[in-house]
Scaffold this motif. Structure first.
Motif, PDB file in Angstrom:
ATOM      1  N   ALA A   1      -1.208  16.492  -2.215  1.00  0.00           N
ATOM      2  CA  ALA A   1      -0.079  15.722  -2.742  1.00  0.00           C
ATOM      3  C   ALA A   1       0.940  15.437  -1.644  1.00  0.00           C
ATOM      4  O   ALA A   1       0.879  15.999  -0.547  1.00  0.00           O
ATOM      5  N   VAL A   2       1.891  14.581  -1.947  1.00  0.00           N
ATOM      6  CA  VAL A   2       2.932  14.249  -0.967  1.00  0.00           C
ATOM      7  C   VAL A   2       4.168  15.120  -1.160  1.00  0.00           C
ATOM      8  O   VAL A   2       4.983  15.258  -0.242  1.00  0.00           O
ATOM      9  N   ALA A   3       4.320  15.721  -2.349  1.00  0.00           N
ATOM     10  CA  ALA A   3       5.479  16.579  -2.600  1.00  0.00           C
ATOM     11  C   ALA A   3       5.233  17.391  -3.857  1.00  0.00           C
ATOM     12  O   ALA A   3       4.368  17.067  -4.677  1.00  0.00           O
ATOM     13  N   ALA A   4       6.020  18.455  -4.002  1.00  0.00           N
ATOM     14  CA  ALA A   4       5.938  19.305  -5.188  1.00  0.00           C
ATOM     15  C   ALA A   4       7.277  19.986  -5.395  1.00  0.00           C
ATOM     16  O   ALA A   4       8.098  20.079  -4.479  1.00  0.00           O
ATOM     17  N   GLY A   5       7.496  20.470  -6.606  1.00  0.00           N
ATOM     18  CA  GLY A   5       8.746  21.158  -6.899  1.00  0.00           C
ATOM     19  C   GLY A   5       8.589  22.047  -8.111  1.00  0.00           C
ATOM     20  O   GLY A   5       7.634  21.919  -8.887  1.00  0.00           O
TER      21      GLY A   5
END
Length: 579
Positions: A253-257
């Motif tokens: 993925a390109v980002a996570a939170g």
């Protein structure tokens, strides 16, 4: 002639008395006292006194001016006497240090004392090659009394510069902010500038809450300030960030939170966004990819919005939990509303939630109406900026004019963009008995939370929603977020991202919102993952295959630290008895 001179001379009386016969009485004239005459040098004395007073008056006035009006050199000198500014430590809820001050040396020059600016510049460049030689030379050759050359040197750099023996070069002891956990809680901690002043995150909150005033008055330099305790649990914070790093690699993925929140108090126990930065080197914080996506980014949250659509329908009194809705596709304002994976039959309210029916959710919203829908989302805090201590909070977006098509698409998560933080806060209000509690990054007791909470849905609606949450966690899209013994219930959301003005089937923003233990929720866990790729061997890249397992992993690892005991039912109790 001599006689005439004696008659006019002031010595005449004295001579007469001296020539009198011995034993004779002195004449009256010889005993008469002389009349006092003013000294001839009195004007000179007054002038000298006046000059003396004037000179010392000028000196006194200059001292007053220097004390009242400051310049960079004065600030440098006076702050060196009072000591460098000390910030209060930031600690987690258990007293673990998250941020503290350490001493460091900074390099300065007194250009007027520099003998040879060329030679001094070349010498300094051997130790600090990353300095700009033109800037250094310009500062060393200036006529000023003080100039900074480099802030925050390492001990080795300081020692090597000392060995150069350059006249006019000195060091000032300053305070540098140090974060023992590095990037673990970067977006919550924020950052400070080179002058140790908070510019982001909770560091800025501390300054805005009164510490900046203490700095300006000089009361912040004594080092006796109490630590500022946050609501974070460093152990849980580490787990959340660790799972984000793992998910990024696993799903490409390109980002996570992610975040963990106490639904009874509104305390944020953990919050992380990845990619992140190391606040010990805060220059990377401004990079676009390092955005705090949990509170400072807005996204269409997809089917997680069906939490609020279902709760709205039930709380309005127009829909009962046993009602059944048609899921046949239909057109509104030239658009066709259809299912992602339809069941081909009417669905009950719990089934609409479990199977994530777009058509069923749109029909629920249609029953409530446009005005009622907008009012409910406003009541839940989803259309306004969430209020909390963290400065980096984004404003959600919504249509300028709500039409029927807007209400129906918003019902399943398209058309309104919110922050994941406020999505979690609103979902917590659904799960905790119907009370909206503002989020906080500071410790808050249950009594304090009870004093500020506001009812947004009825207790009955909350009870029914918890039952629907549990159903989806046990047999719906949230099964992978339900580790054995912890009973997590919630909702997945898979939203197509807008690319070049159109929704793209190949670019997704996934989320999962889950509460546990769902029988009486105490904590809410939210995860997001931006543009995940399909995991090898899996059917798709939807939230049930990535965002939900992330929640399951966080719960499994963090539950012990949160004092939530596993419940394995009768089988588990029998096993414990046998041991």
């Amino acid at each position: 002639m001599i006689g005439s001179l004696l008659r006019r001379s002031p010595l005449r009386g004295l001579l007469a008395s001296s020539t009198a016969a011995p034993g004779s009485a002195p004449t009256r004239r010889s005993l008469r006292p002389r009349r006092a005459e003013p000294p001839r040098n009195r004007p000179r004395f007054l002038i000298a006194v006046g000059l003396f007073c004037a000179i010392y008056g000028v000196i006194g006035a200059r001292l007053v001016v220097w004390g009242a009006i400051s310049n960079p050199v004065d600030l440098f000198q006076t702050s060196g006497i009072g000591g460098p500014i000390t910030r209060p430590d930031l600690v987690d809820r258990n007293g673990e240090v998250l941020a503290t001050d350490i001493k460091t040396a900074s390099l300065f020059a007194e250009p007027r004392r520099i003998v040879d600016a060329d030679e001094a510049t070349e010498a300094l460049m051997t130790v600090l090659p990353d300095l700009n030689p033109k800037v250094v030379h310009a500062r060393l050759s200036s006529k000023s009394g003080f100039a900074w050359l480099r802030r925050e040197l390492t001990p080795r750099q300081q020692q090597e510069i000392l060995a150069l023996g350059i006249p006019g070069i000195g060091f000032r002891t300053e305070k540098k902010r140090f974060y023992p956990g590095g990037p673990t809680a970067a977006h919550v901690m924020g950052a400070v500038n080179v002058d140790n002043q908070g510019i982001a995150g909770m560091e800025k909150y501390v300054d805005d809450s009164g510490f900046r005033a203490l700095q300006s008055t000089g009361f912040a330099s004594n080092g006796d300030l109490e630590p500022v305790k946050l609501s974070l649990d460093l152990r849980v914070q580490h787990i959340v960030r660790d799972e984000l790093v793992a998910a990024m690699a696993k799903y490409k993925a390109v980002a996570a939170g992610g975040l963990v929140m106490d639904v009874e108090t509104g305390e944020i126990i953990a919050m992380a966004s990845y990619p992140d930065y190391d606040p010990n080197s805060p220059g990377d914080a401004l990079k676009k990819e390092n955005l705090n996506r949990i509170s400072a980014g807005t996204f269409e949250m997809g089917s997680t919005f069906k939490i609020f659509t279902t709760a709205m329908a039930l709380d309005s009194g127009k829909v009962k939990v046993t009602d059944i809705f048609s899921t046949t596709p239909f057109r509104v304002a030239g658009f066709t509303i259809k299912e992602f994976h339809g069941k081909g039959r009417p669905l009950s309210v719990p089934e609409i939630f479990e199977y994530s029916s777009n058509v069923g959710s749109a029909r629920e919203a249609d029953l409530v109406g446009i005005d009622g829908h907008k009012e409910f989302l406003t009541r839940m805090g989803l259309l306004s900026k969430v209020k909390t201590e963290l400065p980096e909070v984004a404003m959600p977006t919504q249509p300028k004019v709500w039409k029927k098509i807007n209400s129906m698409t918003i019902a399943f998560g398209h058309g309104v963009s919110t922050t994941p933080l406020q999505t979690a806060v609103a979902a917590a209000a659904i799960a905790n008995g119907g009370w909206y509690i503002p989020p906080t990054f500071l410790p808050r007791t249950k009594e304090q939370a009870d004093a500020m909470k506001v009812r947004v849905v009825s207790q009955q609606t909350s009870d029914e929603m918890r039952g629907i949450f549990r159903l989806n966690g046990e047999q719906g899209s949230g099964k992978s977020a339900n580790p054995p013994g912890y009973h997590v219930g919630g909702k997945t959301g898979t939203a197509e991202k807008v690319v070049n003005g159109r929704y793209s089937k190949d670019s997704r923003f996934n989320a999962y919102v889950g509460a546990f233990p769902i029988e009486k929720p105490r904590y809410l866990v939210l995860t997001i993952i931006d543009e995940p790729k399909k995991e090898e061997g899996k059917y798709a890249a939807t939230a049930g295959y990535n965002a939900a397992p992330m929640v399951g992993n966080i719960v499994r690892r963090a539950a012990t630290f949160l004092n939530v005991k596993p419940d394995f039912g009768d089988t588990g109790r029998q096993l414990l008895v046998s041991y």
